[in-house]
Design a protein around this motif. Structure first.
Motif, PDB file in Angstrom:
ATOM      1  N   SER A 253      15.873 -14.302 -14.649  1.00  0.00           N
ATOM      2  CA  SER A 253      14.581 -13.716 -15.009  1.00  0.00           C
ATOM      3  C   SER A 253      14.583 -13.407 -16.500  1.00  0.00           C
ATOM      4  O   SER A 253      15.633 -13.349 -17.127  1.00  0.00           O
ATOM      5  N   ALA A 254      13.393 -13.213 -17.056  1.00  0.00           N
ATOM      6  CA  ALA A 254      13.292 -12.966 -18.500  1.00  0.00           C
ATOM      7  C   ALA A 254      14.039 -11.692 -18.879  1.00  0.00           C
ATOM      8  O   ALA A 254      13.969 -10.686 -18.187  1.00  0.00           O
ATOM      9  N   GLY A 255      14.756 -11.771 -19.961  1.00  0.00           N
ATOM     10  CA  GLY A 255      15.535 -10.638 -20.444  1.00  0.00           C
ATOM     11  C   GLY A 255      16.976 -10.727 -19.985  1.00  0.00           C
ATOM     12  O   GLY A 255      17.281 -10.460 -18.832  1.00  0.00           O
ATOM     13  N   CYS A 256      17.831 -11.133 -20.863  1.00  0.00           N
ATOM     14  CA  CYS A 256      19.232 -11.336 -20.499  1.00  0.00           C
ATOM     15  C   CYS A 256      20.112 -10.666 -21.557  1.00  0.00           C
ATOM     16  O   CYS A 256      19.945 -10.904 -22.755  1.00  0.00           O
ATOM     17  N   ILE A 257      21.025  -9.813 -21.115  1.00  0.00           N
ATOM     18  CA  ILE A 257      21.976  -9.156 -22.021  1.00  0.00           C
ATOM     19  C   ILE A 257      23.370  -9.296 -21.422  1.00  0.00           C
ATOM     20  O   ILE A 257      23.576  -9.015 -20.244  1.00  0.00           O
ATOM     21  N   LEU A 258      24.313  -9.731 -22.238  1.00  0.00           N
ATOM     22  CA  LEU A 258      25.697  -9.858 -21.794  1.00  0.00           C
ATOM     23  C   LEU A 258      26.598  -9.163 -22.799  1.00  0.00           C
ATOM     24  O   LEU A 258      26.570  -9.480 -23.992  1.00  0.00           O
ATOM     25  N   ASP A 259      27.382  -8.193 -22.325  1.00  0.00           N
ATOM     26  CA  ASP A 259      28.379  -7.512 -23.140  1.00  0.00           C
ATOM     27  C   ASP A 259      29.759  -8.035 -22.763  1.00  0.00           C
ATOM     28  O   ASP A 259      30.049  -8.218 -21.578  1.00  0.00           O
TER      29      ASP A 259
ATOM     30  N   THR B 155      25.232 -16.435 -34.454  1.00  0.00           N
ATOM     31  CA  THR B 155      23.846 -16.821 -34.192  1.00  0.00           C
ATOM     32  C   THR B 155      23.588 -16.833 -32.688  1.00  0.00           C
ATOM     33  O   THR B 155      24.523 -16.796 -31.893  1.00  0.00           O
ATOM     34  N   ALA B 156      22.332 -16.874 -32.310  1.00  0.00           N
ATOM     35  CA  ALA B 156      21.935 -16.911 -30.907  1.00  0.00           C
ATOM     36  C   ALA B 156      20.789 -17.897 -30.736  1.00  0.00           C
ATOM     37  O   ALA B 156      20.116 -18.255 -31.693  1.00  0.00           O
ATOM     38  N   GLU B 157      20.604 -18.313 -29.485  1.00  0.00           N
ATOM     39  CA  GLU B 157      19.497 -19.216 -29.158  1.00  0.00           C
ATOM     40  C   GLU B 157      18.266 -18.413 -28.734  1.00  0.00           C
ATOM     41  O   GLU B 157      18.342 -17.218 -28.490  1.00  0.00           O
ATOM     42  N   VAL B 158      17.182 -19.103 -28.564  1.00  0.00           N
ATOM     43  CA  VAL B 158      15.917 -18.675 -27.955  1.00  0.00           C
ATOM     44  C   VAL B 158      15.508 -17.236 -28.250  1.00  0.00           C
ATOM     45  O   VAL B 158      15.397 -16.415 -27.369  1.00  0.00           O
ATOM     46  N   TYR B 159      15.247 -16.961 -29.499  1.00  0.00           N
ATOM     47  CA  TYR B 159      14.747 -15.648 -29.897  1.00  0.00           C
ATOM     48  C   TYR B 159      15.655 -14.506 -29.424  1.00  0.00           C
ATOM     49  O   TYR B 159      15.193 -13.478 -28.962  1.00  0.00           O
ATOM     50  N   GLY B 160      16.938 -14.715 -29.566  1.00  0.00           N
ATOM     51  CA  GLY B 160      17.897 -13.688 -29.186  1.00  0.00           C
ATOM     52  C   GLY B 160      18.657 -13.187 -30.398  1.00  0.00           C
ATOM     53  O   GLY B 160      18.367 -13.549 -31.535  1.00  0.00           O
TER      54      GLY B 160
ATOM     55  N   LEU C  13      33.846 -18.076 -30.599  1.00  0.00           N
ATOM     56  CA  LEU C  13      33.512 -17.460 -29.322  1.00  0.00           C
ATOM     57  C   LEU C  13      32.095 -17.839 -28.934  1.00  0.00           C
ATOM     58  O   LEU C  13      31.192 -17.805 -29.767  1.00  0.00           O
ATOM     59  N   GLN C  14      31.916 -18.190 -27.667  1.00  0.00           N
ATOM     60  CA  GLN C  14      30.581 -18.460 -27.146  1.00  0.00           C
ATOM     61  C   GLN C  14      30.366 -17.576 -25.932  1.00  0.00           C
ATOM     62  O   GLN C  14      31.167 -17.583 -24.999  1.00  0.00           O
ATOM     63  N   LEU C  15      29.301 -16.802 -25.956  1.00  0.00           N
ATOM     64  CA  LEU C  15      28.921 -15.974 -24.816  1.00  0.00           C
ATOM     65  C   LEU C  15      27.672 -16.568 -24.184  1.00  0.00           C
ATOM     66  O   LEU C  15      26.698 -16.855 -24.876  1.00  0.00           O
ATOM     67  N   ASN C  16      27.701 -16.774 -22.863  1.00  0.00           N
ATOM     68  CA  ASN C  16      26.578 -17.348 -22.129  1.00  0.00           C
ATOM     69  C   ASN C  16      26.051 -16.317 -21.146  1.00  0.00           C
ATOM     70  O   ASN C  16      26.811 -15.771 -20.354  1.00  0.00           O
TER      71      ASN C  16
ATOM     72  N   VAL D 143      25.364 -10.589 -26.563  1.00  0.00           N
ATOM     73  CA  VAL D 143      24.314 -11.571 -26.803  1.00  0.00           C
ATOM     74  C   VAL D 143      23.125 -11.126 -25.955  1.00  0.00           C
ATOM     75  O   VAL D 143      23.298 -10.703 -24.812  1.00  0.00           O
ATOM     76  N   ALA D 144      21.921 -11.151 -26.547  1.00  0.00           N
ATOM     77  CA  ALA D 144      20.762 -10.603 -25.834  1.00  0.00           C
ATOM     78  C   ALA D 144      19.486 -11.339 -26.206  1.00  0.00           C
ATOM     79  O   ALA D 144      19.325 -11.814 -27.326  1.00  0.00           O
ATOM     80  N   THR D 145      18.571 -11.414 -25.232  1.00  0.00           N
ATOM     81  CA  THR D 145      17.221 -11.932 -25.451  1.00  0.00           C
ATOM     82  C   THR D 145      16.277 -11.211 -24.502  1.00  0.00           C
ATOM     83  O   THR D 145      16.686 -10.792 -23.419  1.00  0.00           O
ATOM     84  N   GLY D 146      15.038 -11.074 -24.912  1.00  0.00           N
ATOM     85  CA  GLY D 146      14.040 -10.464 -24.044  1.00  0.00           C
ATOM     86  C   GLY D 146      13.020 -11.460 -23.541  1.00  0.00           C
ATOM     87  O   GLY D 146      12.123 -11.107 -22.788  1.00  0.00           O
ATOM     88  N   VAL D 147      13.143 -12.735 -23.929  1.00  0.00           N
ATOM     89  CA  VAL D 147      12.097 -13.707 -23.611  1.00  0.00           C
ATOM     90  C   VAL D 147      12.581 -14.892 -22.788  1.00  0.00           C
ATOM     91  O   VAL D 147      11.810 -15.794 -22.518  1.00  0.00           O
ATOM     92  N   SER D 148      13.818 -14.901 -22.390  1.00  0.00           N
ATOM     93  CA  SER D 148      14.341 -16.047 -21.659  1.00  0.00           C
ATOM     94  C   SER D 148      15.268 -15.564 -20.552  1.00  0.00           C
ATOM     95  O   SER D 148      15.756 -14.440 -20.576  1.00  0.00           O
ATOM     96  N   ASP D 149      15.521 -16.457 -19.573  1.00  0.00           N
ATOM     97  CA  ASP D 149      16.442 -16.094 -18.500  1.00  0.00           C
ATOM     98  C   ASP D 149      17.878 -16.528 -18.801  1.00  0.00           C
ATOM     99  O   ASP D 149      18.779 -16.282 -18.018  1.00  0.00           O
ATOM    100  N   SER D 150      18.074 -17.174 -19.944  1.00  0.00           N
ATOM    101  CA  SER D 150      19.437 -17.553 -20.330  1.00  0.00           C
ATOM    102  C   SER D 150      19.529 -17.616 -21.857  1.00  0.00           C
ATOM    103  O   SER D 150      18.534 -17.865 -22.534  1.00  0.00           O
TER     104      SER D 150
END
Length: 123
Positions: A41-47, A64-69, A33-36, A102-109
């Motif tokens: 804007s900075a901070g992206c969360i997808l449920d 695993t996740a990308e970019v400090y997520g 599974l891949q969630l995009n 999937v979540a990150t607080g430092v990137s827009d994607s």
């Protein structure tokens, strides 16, 4: 007489427990599974709600996740960006509905990945 009755109860309880554990697992398919998430804007969360069908069991092997997520199941962090330790694998998920995040607080994607194996429960 009380000892015989107690032994009977113990044996009966053990036989019920053994009878309840007669299902075997049969390989059905690999899961990837891949969630995009992209929000501009900075901070992206997808449920995403994932439903495992009755008679199926998932064995998640990694996430695993990308970019400090991070990646989560029902709010519990199970995977982080590359280079960080993963927690508690494998994770067994019986039939039911789960919220994969999937979540990150430092990137827009961000992209999050989950991989594992689906099994059929066979009596």
């Amino acid at each position: 007489m009380k000892n015989i009755f107690a032994i009977f109860i113990v044996l009966f309880t053990i036989s019920l427990d053994l009878a309840a554990q007669t299902n075997n697992l049969q390989y059905n398919r690999s899961i990837y599974l891949q969630l995009n998430c992209t929000n501009g804007s900075a901070g992206c969360i997808l449920d995403s709600t994932i439903t495992i069908s009755p008679g199926k069991v998932w064995k998640l092997e990694s996430s695993t996740a990308e970019v400090y997520g991070n990646t989560r199941i029902n709010g519990i962090v199970i995977g982080q960006y590359a280079g960080m330790a993963q927690t508690g694998f494998p994770i067994w998920l019986p039939a039911g509905s789960y919220t994969f995040t999937v979540a990150t607080g430092v990137s827009d994607s961000i992209k999050g990945f989950f991989s594992g194996i689906e099994f059929n429960e066979v009596p």
